[in-house]
Design an enzyme around this catalytic site. Structure first.
Site, PDB file in Angstrom:
ATOM      1  N   CYS A 263      41.465  27.741  62.125  1.00 49.80           N
ATOM      2  CA  CYS A 263      40.056  27.579  62.452  1.00 49.80           C
ATOM      3  C   CYS A 263      39.910  26.902  63.811  1.00 49.80           C
ATOM      4  CB  CYS A 263      39.278  26.769  61.418  1.00 49.80           C
ATOM      5  SG  CYS A 263      39.415  27.405  59.756  1.00 49.80           S
TER       6      CYS A 263
ATOM      7  N   ARG B 295      42.194  31.341  66.799  1.00 46.15           N
ATOM      8  CA  ARG B 295      42.566  30.448  65.696  1.00 46.15           C
ATOM      9  C   ARG B 295      42.033  30.944  64.347  1.00 46.15           C
ATOM     10  NH1 ARG B 295      44.049  25.535  67.965  1.00 46.15           N
ATOM     11  NH2 ARG B 295      43.824  24.492  65.971  1.00 46.15           N
TER      12      ARG B 295
ATOM     13  N   TRP C 287      39.296  30.835  59.693  1.00 43.20           N
ATOM     14  CA  TRP C 287      40.373  31.636  59.087  1.00 43.20           C
ATOM     15  C   TRP C 287      40.429  31.156  57.643  1.00 43.20           C
ATOM     16  CZ3 TRP C 287      45.114  30.997  56.623  1.00 43.20           C
ATOM     17  CH2 TRP C 287      45.933  32.129  56.575  1.00 43.20           C
TER      18      TRP C 287
ATOM     19  N   ASN D 234      38.707  21.886  60.445  1.00 45.93           N
ATOM     20  CA  ASN D 234      39.937  22.660  60.610  1.00 45.93           C
ATOM     21  C   ASN D 234      41.023  21.939  59.832  1.00 45.93           C
ATOM     22  OD1 ASN D 234      42.153  24.117  61.559  1.00 45.93           O
ATOM     23  ND2 ASN D 234      42.317  22.881  63.411  1.00 45.93           N
ATOM     24  N   GLY D 235      41.643  22.637  58.863  1.00 46.64           N
ATOM     25  CA  GLY D 235      42.711  22.003  58.081  1.00 46.64           C
ATOM     26  C   GLY D 235      42.554  22.329  56.609  1.00 46.64           C
TER      27      GLY D 235
ATOM     28  N   GLU E 184      62.258  40.684  65.983  1.00 43.54           N
ATOM     29  CA  GLU E 184      61.051  40.403  66.752  1.00 43.54           C
ATOM     30  C   GLU E 184      60.291  41.694  67.065  1.00 43.54           C
ATOM     31  OE1 GLU E 184      59.297  37.976  67.279  1.00 43.54           O
ATOM     32  OE2 GLU E 184      58.109  38.412  69.065  1.00 43.54           O
TER      33      GLU E 184
ATOM     34  N   LYS F 265      56.447  42.465  65.865  1.00 45.55           N
ATOM     35  CA  LYS F 265      55.373  42.837  66.806  1.00 45.55           C
ATOM     36  C   LYS F 265      54.639  44.073  66.298  1.00 45.55           C
ATOM     37  CE  LYS F 265      54.788  40.034  68.754  1.00 45.55           C
ATOM     38  NZ  LYS F 265      55.518  38.852  68.577  1.00 45.55           N
TER      39      LYS F 265
ATOM     40  N   GLU G 169      52.568  43.283  63.092  1.00 45.86           N
ATOM     41  CA  GLU G 169      51.421  42.408  63.337  1.00 45.86           C
ATOM     42  C   GLU G 169      50.217  43.173  63.858  1.00 45.86           C
ATOM     43  OE1 GLU G 169      52.520  38.020  64.905  1.00 45.86           O
ATOM     44  OE2 GLU G 169      53.452  39.613  66.051  1.00 45.86           O
TER      45      GLU G 169
ATOM     46  N   HIS H 232      73.800  49.324  52.082  1.00 50.27           N
ATOM     47  CA  HIS H 232      73.842  48.621  50.792  1.00 50.27           C
ATOM     48  C   HIS H 232      72.499  48.697  50.067  1.00 50.27           C
ATOM     49  CE1 HIS H 232      77.870  47.213  51.441  1.00 50.27           C
ATOM     50  NE2 HIS H 232      77.529  46.879  52.667  1.00 50.27           N
TER      51      HIS H 232
ATOM     52  N   LYS I 106      46.599  32.652  65.561  1.00 48.99           N
ATOM     53  CA  LYS I 106      47.688  32.285  66.465  1.00 48.99           C
ATOM     54  C   LYS I 106      48.296  30.935  66.123  1.00 48.99           C
ATOM     55  CE  LYS I 106      49.170  32.548  71.140  1.00 48.99           C
ATOM     56  NZ  LYS I 106      50.163  33.579  70.795  1.00 48.99           N
TER      57      LYS I 106
HETATM   58  C1  G6P Z   1      51.781  32.416  64.097  1.00 51.11           C
HETATM   59  C2  G6P Z   1      51.692  33.284  65.326  1.00 51.11           C
HETATM   60  C3  G6P Z   1      53.103  33.689  65.780  1.00 51.11           C
HETATM   61  C4  G6P Z   1      53.943  32.456  66.023  1.00 51.11           C
HETATM   62  C5  G6P Z   1      53.980  31.556  64.789  1.00 51.11           C
HETATM   63  C6  G6P Z   1      54.589  30.202  65.103  1.00 51.11           C
HETATM   64  O1  G6P Z   1      52.228  33.154  63.022  1.00 51.11           O
HETATM   65  O2  G6P Z   1      50.916  34.436  65.071  1.00 51.11           O
HETATM   66  O3  G6P Z   1      53.016  34.445  66.978  1.00 51.11           O
HETATM   67  O4  G6P Z   1      55.243  32.842  66.366  1.00 51.11           O
HETATM   68  O5  G6P Z   1      52.647  31.293  64.320  1.00 51.11           O
HETATM   69  O6  G6P Z   1      53.729  29.546  65.984  1.00 51.11           O
HETATM   70  P1  G6P Z   1      54.203  28.433  66.998  1.00 51.11           P
HETATM   71  O7  G6P Z   1      52.947  28.006  67.702  1.00 51.11           O
HETATM   72  O8  G6P Z   1      54.809  27.335  66.170  1.00 51.11           O
HETATM   73  O9  G6P Z   1      55.200  29.056  67.917  1.00 51.11           O
END
Ligand code: G6P
Length: 592
Positions: free
Chosen positions: A2, A27, A72, A96-97, A465, A469, A472, A488, A587
């Site tokens: 949030c 956020r 969120w 937020n929290g 990774e 991507k 996501e 396997h 994020k």
């Molecule tokens: C969220 C973001 C990711 C990120 C992860 C860890 O899931 O969408 O892109 O890698 O958090 O975030 P940080 O700020 O700790 O790298």
């Protein structure tokens, strides 16, 4: 997660708060709302959906004080009722929290006669503050009681119905900054919310209280006023704008040559800023999401060149298991935001066992940056797109420099000139890879239901990774497998034309991966290779191939990831999705 913002100044506060919320949407973005004083009452306008949905129901009021929230959802689905601000009695708040003990508090407050409209923990906190304030009109004392009673994490902005000229802010576990400017004062979850108006800000620390008036800000800790240092944000507004790119993600992918160049110029000239980690018996790396994937690469390089045992953990697992920590363990925390709740909890856990801690962080002054014994800033600038790209690349590069420094000491790096020269080639080589036409390739996979990524060791970690991507932002199902493990079980999912993307950068093991590619090809897979150009493969191994420069393993990962980032982006773009704000994600994950 949030995003929250408050403004108290001389201008119309509503457009300022709405604008701030738009810059905090990374956020969370499933509902939003604002609150301001209208005559003697606090008026709330809130709506499910994006900020534009809120904008469509605003009225023509022009208050000079306003608080806002972009959500969120954690407790209760996205809906108007569950949106913030919440109001109970004299109190209006945005939050937020997560309040962990909200259920038991709710029961007690119901016994006091409180009724609840929403399913949220926030409304319970709001009722608690109202209940305490009814009994004690000293607001600072009320906040101290709130801190004692609430369990969990929170950043609150609070309006009291009987004090029309003030915003109160408390923080415990979730970030808040307080900013000053010529048009008034701000309080927000993060700097992008206020960057259009000022670069001067105070960092609110755990348990501190801010009192934000039109022409002053005051800070309190344990009911006593404290003085805080005014900080200046280093990046400019341009980093929070799209600069003609269709999405922040595309812009941030294209920024990689520049941020890498700056990073290398800075740290290679100041190698003493990269700590010597050779003295530890073992190293743990702890992170979430893409930062965890960067940690996997780091573990491989540090073990290879530093000759030290390294284990990598997902923070939400690490915090609840036995980790055998002591003062001879180094725990490295990788985090773009420096505010990820699980990673912070692990940092505090490691410190409680006297382990040494090192943060690899982007956001200056964030919790992990402040609380770790040492910090390396990756200096990626603002990263706005939810799917990280440039921060991930710099996290990987930071671990390369840790390994490089170790390798000089262990003697496992002998040709340091070649490594440095390969690292310096990265910006140009990335630029070349960026100019490839990804659409042709993306069109071959964007309608598929399952996509597989395979590789071994570094190439497997890069595949993890690449696959994340794609998931996501394009919502395509994809899985990553260590190439040798596919047979396997998972190879049973390979059908005619199932895309299999293989990463091949590691000379010592690529031939083994080739055998695995042959296995899937024999079962009808459509194969795509991301391949180091010097590695020889038979002509018919790949249906499509992207070749990348022949760089050392300390340099190649930030290059090899770029085609995977671009492929994910292009697929999501073809599918027409909201790339910078993918569904259900945020994020900065400030809740457990
Ligand atoms: C969220 C973001 C990711 C990120 C992860 C860890 O899931 O969408 O892109 O890698 O958090 O975030 P940080 O700020 O700790 O790298």
């Amino acid at each position: 997660m949030c995003g929250i913002i408050g403004y108290n100044g001389v201008k119309n506060a509503i457009p300022i708060v709405i604008n701030g919320l738009k810059n905090l949407e990374y956020r969370g973005y499933d509902s939003s709302g604002i609150a301001y004083f209208l005559q003697d009452k606090v008026k709330i306008i809130k709506e499910k959906g994006r900020i534009k949905d809120l904008e469509s129901i605003l009225d023509s009021s022009k208050p000079t004080l306003c608080i806002g929230h972009t959500r969120w959802a954690t407790h209760g689905k996205p809906s108007r009722e569950n949106s913030h601000p919440h109001q109970v009695g004299m109190i209006t708040i945005v939050h937020n929290g997560i309040i962990e003990n909200y259920a038991s508090l709710k029961e007690k407050l119901k016994d006091e006669g409180y009724l609840f409209q929403s399913e949220t923990d926030t409304e319970v906190a709001c009722a608690l503050i109202d209940s305490l304030y009814k009994k004690n009109k000293n607001k600072l004392e009320v906040f101290e009681d709130v801190k004692k009673i609430l369990k969990g994490s929170y950043a609150f902005l609070i309006l009291f119905a009987d004090e029309k000229d003030t915003i109160y802010a408390i923080r415990e576990g979730s970030p808040l900054i307080v900013a000053t400017s010529s048009i008034g004062n701000f309080v927000a979850s993060d700097i992008p919310a206020i960057l259009e108006y000022t670069k001067n800000y105070y960092l609110l620390l755990e348990g501190e209280i801010a009192v934000i008036k039109q022409d002053s800000v005051h800070f309190f800790q344990d009911k006593k006023e404290i003085q805080k240092e005014l900080l200046t944000f280093q990046f400019d507004l341009a980093s929070a704008k799209k600069d003609g790119y269709s999405h922040f993600m595309l812009k941030e992918i294209h920024e990689q040559p520049t941020v890498i160049q700056n990073f290398l110029e800075y740290y290679l000239d100041n190698l003493e800023l990269i700590p010597d980690i050779s003295l530890y018996e073992k190293i743990h790396i702890v992170a979430c999401g893409s930062a965890y994937h960067a940690g996997l690469i780091g573990s491989f390089l540090i073990e290879k060149y530093g000759d030290i045992e390294v284990e990598v953990f997902i923070a939400s697992e690490y915090r609840y298991k036995k980790n055998f920590l002591n003062e001879n363990t180094l725990v490295i925390f990788i985090s773009q935001s420096g505010e990820t709740a699980d990673t912070i909890a692990c940092l505090r856990l490691a410190k409680s066992y006297q382990a040494k801690t090192l943060g690899i962080v982007n956001v200056v002054g964030s919790t992990i940056a402040r609380e770790a014994d040492q910090v390396i800033y990756i200096n990626a600038g603002c990263e706005i797109a939810v799917a990280t790209t440039k921060a991930y690349t710099l996290q990987v590069l930071t671990t390369s420099l840790l390994a490089y420094k170790l390798g000089l000491k262990t003697g496992l790096i002998q040709d340091s000139e070649k490594i440095l020269s390969d690292l310096k080639k990265l910006p140009d080589e990335i630029q070349k890879i960026l100019s490839i036409d990804y659409e042709k390739l993306a069109k071959k996979i964007y309608k598929k239901h399952d996509i597989f990524f395979i590789g071994r060791l570094l190439d497997y970690y890069l595949s993890e990774e690449g696959s994340l991507k794609l998931k996501e932002i394009s919502y395509l199902h994809s899985e990553t497998y260590p190439a040798g493990e596919l047979k396997h079980g998972t190879i049973s999912l390979i059908e005619d034309k199932t895309p299999v993307i293989a990463v091949l950068t590691d000379e010592s093991i690529y031939e083994k991966t080739i055998s695995n590619i042959k296995e899937v090809k024999a079962r009808g897979a459509y194969t795509i290779g991301i391949k180091r150009e010097s590695l020889e493969v038979e002509e018919n191994i790949f249906d499509d191939v992207i070749e990348i420069a022949n760089l050392n393993d300390l340099a190649i990962s930030p290059l090899a990831i770029v085609p995977l980032q671009m492929l994910a982006y292009t697929v999501a773009n073809l599918l027409g999705y909201d790339i910078d704000k993918p569904r259900n994600l945020a994020k900065s994950v400030t809740v457990e």
